[in-house]
Scaffold this motif. Structure first.
Motif, PDB file in Angstrom:
ATOM      1  N   VAL A 150       2.741  -8.800  -5.093  1.00 25.69           N
ATOM      2  CA  VAL A 150       1.653  -7.838  -5.510  1.00 25.69           C
ATOM      3  C   VAL A 150       2.179  -6.418  -5.786  1.00 25.69           C
ATOM      4  N   ALA A 151       3.054  -6.161  -4.660  1.00 31.82           N
ATOM      5  CA  ALA A 151       3.519  -4.663  -4.611  1.00 31.82           C
ATOM      6  C   ALA A 151       4.326  -4.481  -5.953  1.00 31.82           C
ATOM      7  N   LEU A 152       5.039  -5.450  -6.265  1.00 33.90           N
ATOM      8  CA  LEU A 152       6.009  -4.867  -7.489  1.00 33.90           C
ATOM      9  C   LEU A 152       5.048  -4.995  -8.898  1.00 33.90           C
TER      10      LEU A 152
ATOM     11  N   ARG B 147      -5.792  -1.650  -9.199  1.00 35.14           N
ATOM     12  CA  ARG B 147      -6.655  -2.954  -8.979  1.00 35.14           C
ATOM     13  C   ARG B 147      -5.791  -3.598  -8.041  1.00 35.14           C
ATOM     14  N   MET B 148      -4.527  -3.452  -7.795  1.00 35.27           N
ATOM     15  CA  MET B 148      -3.787  -4.364  -6.864  1.00 35.27           C
ATOM     16  C   MET B 148      -4.121  -4.091  -5.635  1.00 35.27           C
ATOM     17  N   LYS B 149      -4.724  -2.982  -5.094  1.00 34.09           N
ATOM     18  CA  LYS B 149      -5.114  -2.577  -3.589  1.00 34.09           C
ATOM     19  C   LYS B 149      -6.265  -3.588  -3.229  1.00 34.09           C
ATOM     20  N   ASN B 150      -6.775  -4.137  -4.327  1.00 29.81           N
ATOM     21  CA  ASN B 150      -8.114  -4.886  -3.781  1.00 29.81           C
ATOM     22  C   ASN B 150      -7.718  -6.326  -3.323  1.00 29.81           C
ATOM     23  N   VAL B 151      -6.191  -6.484  -3.590  1.00 25.94           N
ATOM     24  CA  VAL B 151      -5.764  -7.770  -3.306  1.00 25.94           C
ATOM     25  C   VAL B 151      -4.478  -7.820  -2.295  1.00 25.94           C
ATOM     26  N   LEU B 152      -4.083  -6.460  -2.182  1.00 26.50           N
ATOM     27  CA  LEU B 152      -2.896  -6.382  -1.470  1.00 26.50           C
ATOM     28  C   LEU B 152      -2.967  -5.973   0.071  1.00 26.50           C
ATOM     29  N   PRO B 153      -2.854  -7.125   0.889  1.00 29.69           N
ATOM     30  CA  PRO B 153      -2.733  -6.927   2.235  1.00 29.69           C
ATOM     31  C   PRO B 153      -2.025  -5.788   2.804  1.00 29.69           C
TER      32      PRO B 153
ATOM     33  N   ALA C 281       3.138   1.400  -2.961  1.00 31.16           N
ATOM     34  CA  ALA C 281       2.944   0.368  -3.953  1.00 31.16           C
ATOM     35  C   ALA C 281       1.435   0.968  -4.560  1.00 31.16           C
ATOM     36  N   VAL C 282       0.575   1.348  -3.901  1.00 34.69           N
ATOM     37  CA  VAL C 282      -0.747   2.017  -4.339  1.00 34.69           C
ATOM     38  C   VAL C 282      -0.432   3.239  -5.009  1.00 34.69           C
ATOM     39  N   VAL C 283       0.318   4.172  -4.525  1.00 35.77           N
ATOM     40  CA  VAL C 283       0.951   5.256  -5.049  1.00 35.77           C
ATOM     41  C   VAL C 283       1.692   4.920  -6.319  1.00 35.77           C
ATOM     42  N   GLY C 284       2.448   3.847  -6.565  1.00 33.74           N
ATOM     43  CA  GLY C 284       3.199   3.700  -7.664  1.00 33.74           C
ATOM     44  C   GLY C 284       2.175   3.134  -8.873  1.00 33.74           C
ATOM     45  N   GLU C 285       1.228   2.292  -8.356  1.00 31.62           N
ATOM     46  CA  GLU C 285       0.273   1.966  -9.433  1.00 31.62           C
ATOM     47  C   GLU C 285      -0.812   3.052 -10.097  1.00 31.62           C
ATOM     48  N   GLU C 286      -1.374   3.726  -9.028  1.00 37.70           N
ATOM     49  CA  GLU C 286      -2.206   4.970  -9.238  1.00 37.70           C
ATOM     50  C   GLU C 286      -1.892   6.114  -9.867  1.00 37.70           C
TER      51      GLU C 286
END
Length: 384
Positions: A239-241, A258-264, A273-278
């Motif tokens: 999910v992080a990748l 969106r990934m933070k909604n499913v990423l433990p 990973a949240v930094v990378g997506e947003e």
């Protein structure tokens, strides 16, 4: 009102002696911590059914405010008082860490936390890292100064390291043990110990890592998943990748991920990973550059330092800070086996962020400009 160089107040002497570039970089990371907990924590709180969607955010606001206060307050200390505070902190953290083996809360097979009434959970081993770095540096410096008569000091520092290693192994917390061992190895190396001894310590550390692979099932599982893909790739890493890929160069925008909604652990171990997506690759590289700047700047400040204790303590603190940041970011990017370790000042966590602030306060205090060695013993004088 601006502070002049002629200002002899405590604040004035502090301002003109502290490394303001390092301080600015650290405060920038604290600001990123506020932004990222606001971006990631509400989704995590919702997913786990927390009483309030803003529970993690409110707590982290308090944690980061406390961290900034601790870092600023500790940076006012003299090197001698840094040593005294570290010694008290090490003794307290060591006692509390041993207490986790008896009365600690068990989470996923590990006993690392103490439940404190009104304060919540406390991970005392986090405070072992900065305090051990300073105390070990002091003892090694004394041993070097004593020459051949310093064997008792060497025995003391080896015994101290052994005590810390045993309690971390018993929890177990192999990642924390790796960081502490790396700090100790770096200090011994910089102290100029005989290369045969350094190689022996390095071999002992490598043997310990191999032993951990065969003794601890969770270590073996993570290494096998990383090297051979056995048992399937880690869900969190997948999910992080995907989050990094979705963010691209500039990101999808603050709060739009969106990934933070499913990423433990999106607010903690995988906040990068949240930094990378947003925010995208550009901001990820900027955060990486901030960590690198703190480490390189700190090492450069030591080039003109003559006090071995200060050199070794700062080296240990910088090793801990840089290694912890590397492990977190590299785990998120699947460059190393996954390890639950926070990103300094950016990830959510009370014990972690306060302990990191303590360590960086030590660093700022030790790297302040000092007028003379005679004045270093005073907590309030000897700075310009």
């Amino acid at each position: 009102m601006a502070l002049s160089r002629a200002d002899t107040s405590t604040l004035g002497r502090w301002w003109w002696s502290v490394d303001r570039w390092t301080l600015a970089a650290l405060l920038t990371l604290v600001c990123f911590g506020y932004v990222m907990v606001l971006a990631a924590a509400p989704a995590v709180a919702e997913r786990i059914g927390a009483s309030s969607r803003n529970m993690f955010f409110i707590k982290q606001v308090l944690f980061l405010a406390g961290a900034a206060a601790v870092m600023a307050g500790v940076s006012l200390l003299s090197p001698k008082n840094v040593r005294r505070l570290a010694l008290l902190g090490l003794l307290g953290a060591l006692v509390l860490t041993f207490a986790t083996l008896v009365i600690g809360a068990e989470v996923k097979g590990a006993r690392r936390w103490l439940n404190i009434p009104l304060l919540g959970s406390l991970q005392p081993s986090e405070f072992l890292k900065p305090c051990f770095a300073v105390v070990a540096a002091w003892i090694i410096a004394e041993a070097k100064a004593a020459g051949r008569k310093g064997w008792m000091a060497w025995a003391a520092v080896l015994g101290l390291y052994a005590a810390v290693a045993v309690v971390l192994q018993r929890q177990p917390d192999i990642g924390m043990l790796l960081v502490v061992s790396s700090v100790f190895f770096a200090q011994v190396f910089v102290a100029g110990i005989n290369m045969a001894v350094v190689l022996a310590l390095g071999g002992l550390g490598a043997s310990g890592l191999v032993g951990a692979y065969f003794v601890f099932h969770h270590v073996q599982r993570r290494v096998d998943q990383f090297l051979f893909g056995e048992g399937g790739a880690s869900y969190q890493v997948d999910v992080a990748l995907e989050a990094f890929g979705a963010g691209g160069l500039m990101g999808v925008g603050p709060g739009e991920g969106r990934m933070k909604n499913v990423l433990p652990d999106a607010h903690a171990d995988f906040v990068y990973a949240v930094v990378g997506e947003e925010f995208g690759l550009v901001v990820c590289l900027f955060i990486l550059a901030l960590f690198a700047f703190v480490v390189v700047r700190g090492l450069m400040r030591l080039l003109a330092e003559t006090d071995l204790y200060v050199i070794l303590a700062a080296t240990g603190l910088l090793t801990q800070f840089g290694l912890q940041a590397f492990v977190n970011m590299a785990s998120s990017l699947h460059l190393i086996p996954t390890k639950g370790m926070t990103l300094p000042f950016v990830s959510y966590g009370g014990s972690s962020v306060i302990a990191i602030a303590l360590g960086m306060g030590f660093l700022l205090a030790l790297t302040r400009r000092r007028l003379s060695r005679a004045e270093e013993g005073s907590a309030e004088a000897g700075f310009r």
